[in-house]
Design a protein around this motif. Structure first.
Motif, mmCIF file in Angstrom:
data_model
loop_
_atom_site.group_PDB
_atom_site.id
_atom_site.type_symbol
_atom_site.label_atom_id
_atom_site.label_comp_id
_atom_site.label_asym_id
_atom_site.label_seq_id
_atom_site.Cartn_x
_atom_site.Cartn_y
_atom_site.Cartn_z
ATOM 1 N N UNK A 38 -4.458 92.022 126.352
ATOM 2 C CA UNK A 38 -4.437 92.357 124.938
ATOM 3 C C UNK A 38 -5.936 92.563 124.435
ATOM 4 N N UNK A 39 -5.762 93.330 123.251
ATOM 5 C CA UNK A 39 -7.050 93.470 122.462
ATOM 6 C C UNK A 39 -7.277 92.125 121.624
ATOM 7 N N UNK A 40 -7.875 91.095 122.255
ATOM 8 C CA UNK A 40 -7.958 89.888 121.464
ATOM 9 C C UNK A 40 -9.089 89.159 121.857
ATOM 10 N N UNK A 41 -9.501 88.376 121.093
ATOM 11 C CA UNK A 41 -10.736 87.409 121.479
ATOM 12 C C UNK A 41 -10.435 86.067 121.988
ATOM 13 N N UNK A 42 -8.950 85.931 122.031
ATOM 14 C CA UNK A 42 -8.391 84.610 122.771
ATOM 15 C C UNK A 42 -8.212 84.919 124.219
ATOM 16 N N UNK A 43 -9.128 83.934 124.904
ATOM 17 C CA UNK A 43 -8.912 84.000 126.398
ATOM 18 C C UNK A 43 -7.529 83.510 126.903
ATOM 19 N N UNK A 114 6.188 89.403 123.630
ATOM 20 C CA UNK A 114 5.291 88.967 122.459
ATOM 21 C C UNK A 114 3.990 87.970 123.243
ATOM 22 N N UNK A 115 2.978 88.284 122.505
ATOM 23 C CA UNK A 115 2.141 87.171 122.953
ATOM 24 C C UNK A 115 1.476 86.246 121.766
ATOM 25 N N UNK A 116 1.500 84.938 121.844
ATOM 26 C CA UNK A 116 1.303 83.944 121.167
ATOM 27 C C UNK A 116 0.204 83.140 121.435
#
Length: 254
Positions: A38-43, A114-116
């Protein structure tokens, strides 16, 4: 799958960049490795993945795979309505392996995902332990961070054994927040709202008298119930937290 020769055990890599979406594989042969990037900052250690197979999904088994070890998540043909499987992203990726078939009939394997973010504690509560009563801290966080938060009462509960779900029909007197228009103005035009949320059948929800605070999140296009204390209990929790300066947000409790 028609682009593959059935006797060759080809393994294809798929990379998914979105935080939510769906995978559909027609005429499955060989296997797919589904990489969630995912294009997210969360590791990765802060993310949970949930998948929900299509109702008529067939032709392949879906596994959780890490360093060559497989754990079966969804067996071929087990597209039970409402079935959701969740795991930490650091636990591995998805390995979708086609099962041998005796004919060339059309089969489609598919699922939504889904990513949570794991720090959304109220969100994960709905998925991992939806029947457990929320703590005071969870309730106060839920009213501030949920996709919907309302004050209302239960009009009716419809149990759906085939989905292992219960639909809770609500009459809402105060709308704090909502996404996706879960609640619509009541046709009586008296300032109330109405809508429906879902929870697991095993929670044994029944109609009850009095007002409750209903909170929850949207999962796979449905409103899932999270924390739902009696409203008078929520008023006590909020008042106590306010006196100690610990309430995470301001809401009207009158």
């Amino acid at each position: 799958g028609l682009t593959h020769e059935t006797h060759r055990k080809e393994v294809e890599q798929v990379y998914l960049r979105c935080a939510a979406g769906a995978v559909e594989w027609m005429y499955p042969t060989g296997a797919l490795i589904v990489n969630l990037r995912p294009n997210t900052f969360s590791p990765a250690r802060h993310l949970t993945v949930c998948i929900k197979p299509f109702r008529d999904s067939s032709g392949a088994n879906i596994y959780l795979e890490k360093t060559g070890e497989l754990r079966l998540l969804v067996p071929d043909g087990d597209g039970r309505p409402g079935r959701v499987q969740c795991f930490g992203l650091e636990q591995g990726g998805l390995f979708v392996e086609a099962t041998p078939q005796q004919d060339i009939g059309r089969r489609t394997t598919g699922f939504q995902y889904e990513l949570i973010r794991r720090h959304r504690a109220s969100d994960l509560h709905e998925l991992s332990a939806p029947c457990r009563p929320c703590s005071d801290t969870e309730v106060l966080l839920a009213v501030c961070t949920s996709d919907f938060a309302v004050r209302g009462s239960i009009r009716e509960v419809t149990h759906e054994p085939e989905r292992q779900d219960s639909a809770i029909h609500l009459r809402v007197s105060r709308l704090y927040r909502q996404k996706s228009r879960v609640f619509e103005p009541a046709p009586e035009g008296d300032g109330h709202w109405q809508g429906r949320v879902r929870t697991l059948l095993e929670c044994g929800v029944r109609p009850g008298h009095g007002d409750f605070l209903f909170t929850g999140h949207m999962h796979f296009g449905e409103a899932r119930l999270g924390c739902a204390p009696r409203f008078k209990d929520f008023q006590r929790m909020y008042r106590d937290a306010q006196e100690r300066g610990l309430n995470p947000c301001e809401v009207g409790t009158d």
